[in-house]
Design a protein around this motif. Structure first.
Motif, PDB file in Angstrom:
ATOM      1  N   VAL B 189      54.736 -11.954  75.887  1.00  0.00           N
ATOM      2  CA  VAL B 189      55.365 -11.574  74.694  1.00  0.00           C
ATOM      3  C   VAL B 189      54.581 -11.976  73.567  1.00  0.00           C
ATOM      4  O   VAL B 189      54.023 -13.040  73.317  1.00  0.00           O
ATOM      5  CB  VAL B 189      56.869 -12.361  74.502  1.00  0.00           C
ATOM      6  CG1 VAL B 189      57.469 -11.930  73.205  1.00  0.00           C
ATOM      7  CG2 VAL B 189      57.705 -11.933  75.739  1.00  0.00           C
ATOM      8  N   LYS B 190      54.295 -10.884  72.618  1.00  0.00           N
ATOM      9  CA  LYS B 190      53.542 -11.323  71.500  1.00  0.00           C
ATOM     10  C   LYS B 190      54.338 -10.730  69.851  1.00  0.00           C
ATOM     11  O   LYS B 190      55.255  -9.748  70.469  1.00  0.00           O
ATOM     12  CB  LYS B 190      52.331 -10.221  71.318  1.00  0.00           C
ATOM     13  CG  LYS B 190      51.519 -10.445  72.352  1.00  0.00           C
ATOM     14  CD  LYS B 190      50.467 -11.624  72.439  1.00  0.00           C
ATOM     15  CE  LYS B 190      49.651 -11.908  73.607  1.00  0.00           C
ATOM     16  NZ  LYS B 190      49.069 -13.186  73.694  1.00  0.00           N
ATOM     17  N   GLY B 199      49.509   7.442  50.820  1.00  0.00           N
ATOM     18  CA  GLY B 199      48.675   7.994  49.585  1.00  0.00           C
ATOM     19  C   GLY B 199      48.367   7.063  48.835  1.00  0.00           C
ATOM     20  O   GLY B 199      47.671   5.835  49.625  1.00  0.00           O
ATOM     21  N   GLY B 200      48.086   6.829  47.757  1.00  0.00           N
ATOM     22  CA  GLY B 200      47.762   5.675  46.845  1.00  0.00           C
ATOM     23  C   GLY B 200      48.637   4.506  46.663  1.00  0.00           C
ATOM     24  O   GLY B 200      48.474   3.642  46.123  1.00  0.00           O
ATOM     25  N   GLY B 201      50.000   4.747  47.592  1.00  0.00           N
ATOM     26  CA  GLY B 201      51.060   3.652  47.236  1.00  0.00           C
ATOM     27  C   GLY B 201      50.624   2.188  47.833  1.00  0.00           C
ATOM     28  O   GLY B 201      49.576   2.149  48.373  1.00  0.00           O
ATOM     29  N   PRO B 202      51.566   1.308  47.525  1.00  0.00           N
ATOM     30  CA  PRO B 202      51.284  -0.076  47.913  1.00  0.00           C
ATOM     31  C   PRO B 202      51.439  -0.065  49.506  1.00  0.00           C
ATOM     32  O   PRO B 202      52.257   0.875  50.091  1.00  0.00           O
ATOM     33  CB  PRO B 202      52.148  -0.934  47.371  1.00  0.00           C
ATOM     34  CG  PRO B 202      53.312   0.101  47.028  1.00  0.00           C
ATOM     35  CD  PRO B 202      52.918   1.426  46.745  1.00  0.00           C
ATOM     36  N   LYS B 203      51.014  -1.067  50.064  1.00  0.00           N
ATOM     37  CA  LYS B 203      51.120  -1.467  51.534  1.00  0.00           C
ATOM     38  C   LYS B 203      52.418  -1.871  51.977  1.00  0.00           C
ATOM     39  O   LYS B 203      52.659  -3.110  51.111  1.00  0.00           O
ATOM     40  CB  LYS B 203      50.135  -2.152  52.015  1.00  0.00           C
ATOM     41  CG  LYS B 203      49.745  -2.480  53.510  1.00  0.00           C
ATOM     42  CD  LYS B 203      48.718  -3.371  54.121  1.00  0.00           C
ATOM     43  CE  LYS B 203      49.026  -4.812  53.684  1.00  0.00           C
ATOM     44  NZ  LYS B 203      48.016  -5.550  54.118  1.00  0.00           N
ATOM     45  N   ARG B 204      53.083  -1.615  52.473  1.00  0.00           N
ATOM     46  CA  ARG B 204      54.512  -2.213  52.770  1.00  0.00           C
ATOM     47  C   ARG B 204      54.769  -2.469  54.277  1.00  0.00           C
ATOM     48  O   ARG B 204      54.219  -1.738  55.022  1.00  0.00           O
ATOM     49  CB  ARG B 204      55.716  -1.312  52.303  1.00  0.00           C
ATOM     50  CG  ARG B 204      55.882   0.030  52.925  1.00  0.00           C
ATOM     51  CD  ARG B 204      56.945   0.909  52.188  1.00  0.00           C
ATOM     52  NE  ARG B 204      56.843   2.288  52.775  1.00  0.00           N
ATOM     53  CZ  ARG B 204      57.711   2.685  53.743  1.00  0.00           C
ATOM     54  NH1 ARG B 204      58.522   1.884  54.179  1.00  0.00           N
ATOM     55  NH2 ARG B 204      57.780   3.800  54.502  1.00  0.00           N
ATOM     56  N   THR B 205      55.637  -3.766  54.272  1.00  0.00           N
ATOM     57  CA  THR B 205      55.884  -4.190  55.752  1.00  0.00           C
ATOM     58  C   THR B 205      56.801  -3.122  56.309  1.00  0.00           C
ATOM     59  O   THR B 205      57.964  -3.078  55.728  1.00  0.00           O
ATOM     60  CB  THR B 205      56.031  -5.583  55.719  1.00  0.00           C
ATOM     61  OG1 THR B 205      55.091  -6.408  55.085  1.00  0.00           O
ATOM     62  CG2 THR B 205      56.622  -6.027  57.364  1.00  0.00           C
ATOM     63  N   LEU B 206      56.574  -2.551  57.477  1.00  0.00           N
ATOM     64  CA  LEU B 206      57.507  -1.469  57.954  1.00  0.00           C
ATOM     65  C   LEU B 206      58.453  -2.245  58.974  1.00  0.00           C
ATOM     66  O   LEU B 206      59.722  -2.136  58.900  1.00  0.00           O
ATOM     67  CB  LEU B 206      56.682  -0.567  58.887  1.00  0.00           C
ATOM     68  CG  LEU B 206      57.396   0.748  59.141  1.00  0.00           C
ATOM     69  CD1 LEU B 206      58.048   1.495  57.932  1.00  0.00           C
ATOM     70  CD2 LEU B 206      56.621   1.387  60.161  1.00  0.00           C
ATOM     71  N   SER B 207      57.876  -3.423  59.609  1.00  0.00           N
ATOM     72  CA  SER B 207      58.855  -4.174  60.577  1.00  0.00           C
ATOM     73  C   SER B 207      58.086  -5.209  61.053  1.00  0.00           C
ATOM     74  O   SER B 207      56.659  -5.228  61.118  1.00  0.00           O
ATOM     75  CB  SER B 207      58.959  -3.290  61.787  1.00  0.00           C
ATOM     76  OG  SER B 207      59.878  -3.837  62.744  1.00  0.00           O
ATOM     77  N   ARG B 208      58.962  -6.265  61.477  1.00  0.00           N
ATOM     78  CA  ARG B 208      58.437  -7.491  62.078  1.00  0.00           C
ATOM     79  C   ARG B 208      59.135  -7.411  63.481  1.00  0.00           C
ATOM     80  O   ARG B 208      60.297  -7.358  63.366  1.00  0.00           O
ATOM     81  CB  ARG B 208      58.685  -8.729  61.538  1.00  0.00           C
ATOM     82  CG  ARG B 208      57.840  -8.971  60.167  1.00  0.00           C
ATOM     83  CD  ARG B 208      58.675  -9.897  59.425  1.00  0.00           C
ATOM     84  NE  ARG B 208      57.896 -10.171  58.006  1.00  0.00           N
ATOM     85  CZ  ARG B 208      56.780 -10.917  57.876  1.00  0.00           C
ATOM     86  NH1 ARG B 208      56.242 -11.738  58.582  1.00  0.00           N
ATOM     87  NH2 ARG B 208      56.220 -11.075  56.396  1.00  0.00           N
ATOM     88  N   PHE B 209      58.319  -7.577  64.581  1.00  0.00           N
ATOM     89  CA  PHE B 209      58.765  -7.313  65.932  1.00  0.00           C
ATOM     90  C   PHE B 209      58.210  -8.245  66.887  1.00  0.00           C
ATOM     91  O   PHE B 209      56.908  -8.306  66.704  1.00  0.00           O
ATOM     92  CB  PHE B 209      59.229  -5.982  66.048  1.00  0.00           C
ATOM     93  CG  PHE B 209      57.989  -5.018  66.079  1.00  0.00           C
ATOM     94  CD1 PHE B 209      57.539  -4.619  65.086  1.00  0.00           C
ATOM     95  CD2 PHE B 209      57.509  -5.134  67.253  1.00  0.00           C
ATOM     96  CE1 PHE B 209      56.154  -3.993  65.219  1.00  0.00           C
ATOM     97  CE2 PHE B 209      55.951  -4.083  67.457  1.00  0.00           C
ATOM     98  CZ  PHE B 209      55.495  -3.706  66.344  1.00  0.00           C
ATOM     99  N   ALA B 210      58.868  -8.277  68.220  1.00  0.00           N
ATOM    100  CA  ALA B 210      58.398  -8.872  69.044  1.00  0.00           C
ATOM    101  C   ALA B 210      58.384  -7.985  70.444  1.00  0.00           C
ATOM    102  O   ALA B 210      59.400  -7.201  70.592  1.00  0.00           O
ATOM    103  CB  ALA B 210      59.102 -10.275  69.678  1.00  0.00           C
ATOM    104  N   LEU B 211      57.175  -7.866  71.142  1.00  0.00           N
ATOM    105  CA  LEU B 211      57.208  -6.765  72.112  1.00  0.00           C
ATOM    106  C   LEU B 211      56.794  -7.686  73.605  1.00  0.00           C
ATOM    107  O   LEU B 211      55.936  -8.455  73.615  1.00  0.00           O
ATOM    108  CB  LEU B 211      56.171  -5.635  72.156  1.00  0.00           C
ATOM    109  CG  LEU B 211      56.304  -4.717  71.085  1.00  0.00           C
ATOM    110  CD1 LEU B 211      55.269  -3.758  70.957  1.00  0.00           C
ATOM    111  CD2 LEU B 211      57.350  -4.044  71.488  1.00  0.00           C
ATOM    112  N   SER B 212      57.517  -7.285  74.593  1.00  0.00           N
ATOM    113  CA  SER B 212      57.168  -7.758  76.027  1.00  0.00           C
ATOM    114  C   SER B 212      56.278  -7.062  76.440  1.00  0.00           C
ATOM    115  O   SER B 212      56.144  -5.833  76.283  1.00  0.00           O
ATOM    116  CB  SER B 212      58.370  -7.858  76.658  1.00  0.00           C
ATOM    117  OG  SER B 212      59.505  -8.952  76.285  1.00  0.00           O
TER     118      SER B 212
END
Lengths: 584, 259
Positions: B189-190, B199-212
């Motif tokens: 699991v990670k 575009g030129g917009g800011p970097k935004r966090t889309l999701s924090r998640f774990a995957l098996s």
């Protein structure tokens, strides 16, 4: 029955060895070869005895062919990973999808012009609804069985001895392609059995009464026609064999009917197919054969260094062939040489009563000639493939010599044991020669992690392409292309023909590269950093810590595309897919 | 038609197998029907037609039946390629059944009545299978099936290097969105952080998640599109333990509105 039980246990041992290899456990090779020996040796022993009936010998050669083929199936139980297999699987898939033949093939276009294999596979695919992998595996299995049975009948008819015939088939298994290359799902694996069926039918026809001669014509003509539409080299080899046989009949003034009408039919059919349907064959074969010829001359004259035996040209080797394996492999060739020397005279002596024995003697001589080609870097593959045909003659000649050891008299048991060991060593040695040592066993392709199933990077890409079909052609290296073609059902170009290899592996993006990709209609570039990805034998599997397959191309080879204003639509670490149409 | 029971059986079997292959939806049953239809029946019938009154011995008959059947399979699609509908289940089934039945018919015409055979078939010595032989045969089949079964079983491979995949594709021209997929083929699991920049917009966090291992997350993200020029959409994947260095990067350009 003992032989069958041993074969069953041998298969289980081979499967355990493959399982250990897939688990990346060190050196299960000894176990594997023990399993192969357990399949081969008891059968050879039984074939050497006088007691078995013709039918039992027939069953034993069938057992040998099917169990050795199963060894290959155990190595690749759910996916084609031999070099030509994905190419032919794609052809079969295309036939079923389009309902028509001649759909083209981006990697090996010539294969589409010889649709015999695709035709047969499409029959099974449509009738069963199963995949090209399952049906192709069954088809080649039946072809291998047919091959062994036809070879048995051929040798039995020419020698007049079922014992020689059975032993002859076992000795044919010493052909270096018998365990690996010859079992792959490819057109030659189907056409070679048909060629032996034609030869067996010709031999039967020769011995039939004049009234029944005509009856044999139907299977012979049917077999020739099938070979012509299935594989170029086999059809030309068949023409050569029949023409030589017709000449031999004339020279030996054989009272039997000369097979020249069949030679003529095969010649006309092959030429007709070549000119009407498969005209690209000349352009495909001639560079290979010409280069093989030139390289042989250069090697013989010392202009270029001879090829090192037991050494992979790809440079991506997981493990070198150990000394013992090399010794066994060379001993196999030595034993075949001894058998040849012992058998050539008794075989040649029978040329007037059995003109086909002349073909066998020529084949046996040709085998050793083809063996010499293995030293020429550009000719070894030609020699390797020709060996499969020549070995038919060699197997007969060697068997004619080998049976001298089985004559009644003193120390028969010891002589028989000696023969069984010699044939066993020849079969194992041939198998070692026939396939890279580090690829004899299965590598991890589909594994479990935390109880869940995951697949290798190349295979994952192919599955992704099948779920999200690309809107254009991909350019990729050998192994990726093959999986994209067969599993991803995507149009994938590879090889040096369009400079794709140079483009993908080069450190810098040269000015000609993008226009060239555009010219050949490539929209996506699959940049794979693994050196092994250009290896069509080893490139499909998981990377393994600390092994040769972990070697990587310089980072610059990948970054040259990253700097371009193009889409980067897929990234799995080693593999990155760029979409060239996304350029601003 | 006395003495032609084998031919009648071949014809009937061919028709039955062809029907099963066309009608039945289950692959396993279709395979049972397809194997004799493809590998035995056409070849046997052709050999019978070619040899007429002569009966071949068992070894010759098996070899020729298999060889001729393979030849028919190689050549069959050349015929079907030019019939309406082309190469399909029904066309293959009908072709093979016709070949088997027609060849059987020809063979029947050439065979004399029973007892008039020009060349009597050799009478084979009957070999009665002993129980122990049957038992051994079953054991061999079980062993072979076990060997193939084990080969088909995925196993853990500690030495194999795991990996994570990130991909990006337009979600469809009308949707003005992108799809980002993250799948794990790691050994355990990670935890991940997925970011997006449009575009030129800011970097935004889309999701924090774990995957098996074996899991995939697909995100469909609506994206504002420029009316005049292509819009660059970039996705980056980080390990949660190291949110500074991206482990995977993808990007695509979405065409301008109305393009």
């Amino acid at each position: 029955m003992t032989a069958a039980l041993c074969a069953g246990v041998g298969l289980v041992i081979c499967s355990i060895a493959n399982a250990l290899s897939r688990e990346t456990v060190d050196s299960p090779q000894l176990l594997y070869w023990a399993g192969v020996s357990l399949i081969v040796v008891p059968t050879i022993f039984r074939l050497c005895l006088e007691a078995p009936s013709t039918r039992e010998r027939f069953a034993l050669v069938a057992l040998l062919a099917v169990s050795l083929y199963t060894v290959k199936v155990i190595r690749d139980p759910f996916l084609f990973t031999f070099p030509d297999e994905p190419i032919h699987a794609f052809n079969a898939n295309q036939i079923v999808q389009t309902h028509h033949l001649f759909n083209g093939n981006a990697i090996l276009p010539i294969t589409s012009d010889f649709p015999g294999l695709g035709s047969a596979t499409s029959a099974l695919m449509t009738l069963t609804g199963m995949s090209s992998f399952v049906t192709g595996t069954i088809l080649i299995g039946v072809a291998r069985l047919t091959f062994a049975l036809a070879l048995f009948l051929l040798f039995s008819r020419i020698s007049g001895s079922p014992r020689i015939a059975g032993l002859g088939v076992a000795i044919y298994a010493a052909n270096s392609n018998f365990l690996s290359w010859g079992t792959q799902y490819a057109y030659e694996s189907l056409s070679l059995p048909l060629l032996v069926v034609v030869l067996a039918a010709l031999a039967e026809r020769e011995h039939a009464s004049p009234y029944w001669e005509r009856s044999w014509a139907a299977p012979i003509v049917l077999g020739i026609s099938a070979i012509v539409v299935t594989h170029h080299l086999t059809s030309y080899a068949l023409v050569g064999l029949l023409v030589v046989l017709a000449i031999v009949f004339q020279l030996t003034r054989s009272p039997r009917r000369n097979p020249w009408p069949f030679a003529l039919f095969a010649l006309v059919a092959s030429l007709g197919w070549l000119f009407v349907v498969a005209s690209s064959t000349v352009g495909y074969l001639s560079p290979v054969l010409v280069e093989a010829f030139k390289d042989t001359i250069r090697t013989a004259s010392g202009e270029v260094a001879p090829r090192t035996l037991f050494h992979s040209s790809s440079g991506s080797v997981i493990a070198e062939t150990p000394l013992l394996a090399r010794v066994i492999s060379l001993a196999a060739v030595g034993l075949l040489g001894v058998g040849f020397l012992a058998g050539i005279r008794p075989t040649w002596r029978r040329r007037f009563e059995e003109p086909m024995t002349v073909l066998f003697c020529l084949g046996a001589l040709g085998f050793f000639g083809a063996l010499a080609l293995r030293f020429a870097p550009a000719a070894w593959e030609t020699g390797n493939r020709a060996g499969e045909f020549f070995f038919i003659g060699l197997a007969f000649v060697v068997t004619s010599g080998a049976v001298l050891l089985l004559r009644p008299g003193e120390r028969l048991r010891m002589r028989r044991t000696l023969l069984v060991v010699a044939v066993g060593v020849s079969v194992v040695g041939g198998a070692i020669t026939g396939w890279p040592w580090d690829s004899q066993l299965a590598r991890p392709l589909r594994i479990t992690a935390d109880g869940r199933v995951v697949e290798s990077e190349s295979l994952e890409l192919a599955h992704w392409a099948s779920l999200h079909p690309p809107e254009g052609t991909l350019a990729s290296l050998n192994s990726d292309s093959r999986l994209l073609l067969s599993v991803g059902n995507a149009e994938a170009k590879t090889d040096a023909t369009n400079g794709i290899e140079r483009i993908l592996e080069g450190r810098k993006l040269q000015p000609w590269m993008l226009p060239e990709l555009h010219r050949v209609g490539v929209r996506y570039v699959v940049a794979d950093r693994r050196i092994v990805s250009n290896d069509n034998v080893r490139g499909y599997f998981f990377a393994e810590h600390g092994s040769g397959v972990d070697s990587l191309l310089p980072l610059a080879a990948m970054r040259k595309f990253a700097r371009l204003p193009v889409g980067r639509i897929y990234d799995s670490g080693h593999i990155v897919v760029y979409d060239l149409r996304d350029r601003r | 038609m006395r003495g032609n029971r084998d031919l009648a059986l071949i014809s009937a079997s061919a028709v039955a197998c062809a029907l099963l292959a066309i009608v039945v939806p289950w692959e396993g049953l279709r395979l049972v029907a397809a194997l004799p239809l493809a590998f035995v029946l056409p070849g046997y019938a052709i050999v019978a037609a070619a040899f007429g009154p002569r009966r071949l011995d068992l070894t010759q008959s098996i070899m020729l039946s298999l060889g001729c059947s393979l030849a028919v399979l190689c050549l069959g699609a050349l015929v079907l390629n030019y019939v309406p509908g082309g190469i399909q289940t029904a066309s293959w089934a009908i072709l093979l059944a016709i070949v088997a039945a027609a060849a059987s018919g020809v063979a029947a015409l050439h065979r004399p009545e029973e007892g008039e055979a020009e060349e009597a078939p050799p009478v084979p010595r009957r070999h009665h299978l002993r129980r122990v032989d049957i038992l051994c045969g079953v054991v061999v089949v079980v062993l072979a099936a076990g060997a193939v079964g084990l080969a088909n079983t995925p196993l853990p491979a500690g030495g194999a290097s795991g990996y994570t995949t990130l991909w990006i594709l337009p979600a469809g021209s009308a949707d003005r969105a992108v799809r980002l997929g993250v799948s794990s083929s790691e050994q355990g699991v990670k935890n991940y952080i997925l970011t997006l920049r449009v575009g030129g917009g800011p970097k935004r966090t889309l999701s924090r998640f774990a995957l098996s291992p074996g899991d995939e997350h697909v995100f469909t993200v609506p994206t504002p599109i420029s009316p005049d020029e292509s819009t660059l959409v970039s996705g980056m994947l980080f390990r949660e333990s190291n949110p500074v260095t991206a482990i995977r990067k993808v990007r695509t350009w979405l065409p301008p509105v109305g393009h």
